[in-house]
Design a protein around this motif. Structure first.
Motif, short mmCIF file in Angstrom:
data_model
loop_
_atom_site.label_atom_id
_atom_site.label_comp_id
_atom_site.label_asym_id
_atom_site.label_seq_id
_atom_site.Cartn_x
_atom_site.Cartn_y
_atom_site.Cartn_z
N ASN A 130 0.89 -1.12 0.01
CA ASN A 130 0.11 0.14 -0.12
C ASN A 130 0.78 1.16 -0.03
OD1 ASN A 130 -2.43 -1.47 0.16
ND2 ASN A 130 -1.95 -1.82 2.41
N SER A 131 2.06 1.18 -0.68
CA SER A 131 2.76 2.55 -0.62
C SER A 131 2.31 3.25 -1.59
CB SER A 131 4.32 2.11 -1.00
OG SER A 131 4.47 1.66 -2.48
N ASN A 132 3.03 4.53 -1.84
CA ASN A 132 2.61 5.41 -3.17
C ASN A 132 2.72 4.91 -4.43
OD1 ASN A 132 5.33 5.77 -3.13
ND2 ASN A 132 5.25 7.97 -2.57
N GLU A 133 3.73 3.86 -4.53
CA GLU A 133 4.07 3.05 -5.77
C GLU A 133 3.19 1.84 -5.79
OE1 GLU A 133 8.17 2.59 -6.47
OE2 GLU A 133 8.80 4.61 -5.93
N GLY A 134 2.29 1.41 -4.84
CA GLY A 134 1.42 0.34 -4.74
C GLY A 134 2.10 -0.95 -4.09
N ASP A 135 1.86 -2.14 -4.33
CA ASP A 135 2.41 -2.93 -3.51
C ASP A 135 3.84 -3.30 -4.13
OD1 ASP A 135 0.22 -2.97 -1.77
OD2 ASP A 135 -0.75 -4.89 -2.90
N VAL A 136 4.89 -2.99 -3.51
CA VAL A 136 6.30 -3.11 -4.34
C VAL A 136 7.26 -3.74 -3.42
CG1 VAL A 136 5.82 -1.27 -5.74
CG2 VAL A 136 6.91 -0.79 -3.78
N GLY A 137 8.32 -4.32 -4.11
CA GLY A 137 9.53 -4.83 -3.18
C GLY A 137 10.64 -4.55 -4.32
N TYR A 138 11.78 -4.19 -3.52
CA TYR A 138 13.02 -3.87 -4.49
C TYR A 138 14.14 -5.19 -3.80
CZ TYR A 138 10.98 -0.12 -6.66
OH TYR A 138 10.29 0.80 -7.38
N PHE A 139 14.98 -5.58 -4.70
CA PHE A 139 16.04 -6.30 -4.50
C PHE A 139 17.09 -5.25 -4.38
CE2 PHE A 139 13.96 -10.14 -5.90
CZ PHE A 139 14.27 -10.94 -4.88
N LEU A 140 17.97 -5.29 -3.38
CA LEU A 140 19.34 -4.31 -3.16
C LEU A 140 20.53 -5.34 -3.11
CD1 LEU A 140 16.82 -2.66 -1.69
CD2 LEU A 140 18.78 -0.99 -1.73
N LYS A 141 21.14 -5.44 -4.12
CA LYS A 141 22.37 -6.50 -4.29
C LYS A 141 23.55 -6.09 -3.58
CE LYS A 141 20.35 -9.01 -8.13
NZ LYS A 141 20.52 -9.21 -9.64
N ALA A 142 24.05 -6.88 -2.65
CA ALA A 142 25.43 -6.25 -1.94
C ALA A 142 26.37 -5.84 -2.81
CB ALA A 142 25.87 -7.18 -1.14
N LYS A 143 26.60 -6.80 -4.06
CA LYS A 143 27.65 -6.31 -5.15
C LYS A 143 27.46 -5.22 -5.71
CE LYS A 143 25.41 -9.26 -8.61
NZ LYS A 143 25.51 -10.65 -9.67
N ASP A 144 26.17 -4.70 -5.78
CA ASP A 144 26.09 -3.36 -6.57
C ASP A 144 26.15 -2.01 -5.71
OD1 ASP A 144 24.80 -4.62 -8.71
OD2 ASP A 144 22.96 -4.59 -8.17
N PHE A 145 26.32 -2.32 -4.40
CA PHE A 145 26.44 -1.07 -3.38
C PHE A 145 27.77 -1.37 -2.67
CE2 PHE A 145 21.96 -1.16 -4.05
CZ PHE A 145 21.68 -0.01 -3.81
N LEU A 146 28.24 -2.46 -2.38
CA LEU A 146 29.69 -2.67 -2.05
C LEU A 146 30.79 -3.08 -2.87
CD1 LEU A 146 28.41 -4.40 1.36
CD2 LEU A 146 28.79 -1.94 1.07
N ASP A 147 32.10 -2.63 -2.56
CA ASP A 147 33.29 -3.11 -3.12
C ASP A 147 33.45 -4.38 -2.61
OD1 ASP A 147 35.70 -3.84 -4.03
OD2 ASP A 147 36.67 -1.80 -3.17
N LEU A 148 33.24 -5.57 -3.26
CA LEU A 148 33.27 -6.92 -2.85
C LEU A 148 34.96 -7.23 -2.49
CD1 LEU A 148 30.99 -8.79 -5.10
CD2 LEU A 148 30.56 -8.07 -2.82
N LYS A 149 36.02 -6.80 -3.08
CA LYS A 149 37.32 -6.98 -2.58
C LYS A 149 37.52 -6.00 -1.23
CE LYS A 149 38.62 -7.20 -7.21
NZ LYS A 149 39.29 -6.75 -8.34
N ASN A 150 37.10 -5.13 -1.18
CA ASN A 150 37.12 -4.48 0.15
C ASN A 150 35.69 -3.76 0.63
OD1 ASN A 150 38.12 -3.08 2.66
ND2 ASN A 150 38.82 -1.44 1.40
N PRO A 151 34.93 -4.70 1.17
CA PRO A 151 33.22 -4.14 1.50
C PRO A 151 33.27 -3.43 2.87
CG PRO A 151 33.57 -6.47 2.28
CD PRO A 151 34.96 -6.19 1.55
N VAL A 152 34.27 -3.13 3.56
CA VAL A 152 33.99 -2.41 4.65
C VAL A 152 33.87 -0.97 4.42
CG1 VAL A 152 35.08 -1.93 6.97
CG2 VAL A 152 35.40 -4.17 6.11
#
Length: 155
Positions: A130-152
């Protein structure tokens, strides 16, 4: 004749109730990927992903966001893990909890810990009904947001 009418009315009533319940219980949601570049998660949605070392538990990864926009109706979050071919391995519901005691009250946080070698296969699923976009879900992949060689991102 009257008995048949009552049975028909009762059956019609049950069918109506079942239709109402099925409509709400079996509703589908729209699910997509939310990447750092594609959707500008931080600028557009206020979502940030962080990571730090977590002792024997490997790497602690967490999302921070405010319940604004489509996230105002935040319903639940899951950890999703796939194998190297993208086949689903596990999912687990995540409870919102502060990552540290100084976290502002308006920030919602969901987190998991994983061995650094498995980080590439992990993602968050954020769902809002019931959001302003309807019934939605989003995947947020760690590899898209973090540097996998140095994730810290935080010491």
């Amino acid at each position: 004749m009257m008995k048949t009418f009552r049975y028909a009315l009762a059956a019609l009533s049950l069918l109506f109730v079942f239709t109402l319940l099925a409509n709400q219980c079996f509703a589908l949601i729209s699910i997509g990927d939310l990447t750092k570049e594609k959707a500008k998660a931080k600028e557009k949605y206020g979502i940030t992903m962080h990571a730090r070392k977590n002792g024997d538990a490997g790497i602690k990864v967490w999302l921070e966001f405010k319940k604004e926009g489509w996230l105002e109706k935040f319903t639940y979050a899951e950890l999703r893990m796939v194998d190297s071919e993208g086949k689903h391995l596990i999912s687990a519901q995540l409870q919102p909890n502060p990552v540290h005691h100084r976290q502002p009250k308006e920030i919602t946080t969901v987190a998991f810990s994983v061995d650094a070698d498995q980080l590439e296969q992990c993602s968050f699923l954020l769902v809002c009904y019931n959001s302003n976009e309807g019934d939605v879900g989003y995947f947020l992949k760690a590899k898209d947001f973090l540097d996998l060689k140095n994730p810290v991102t935080e010491k």
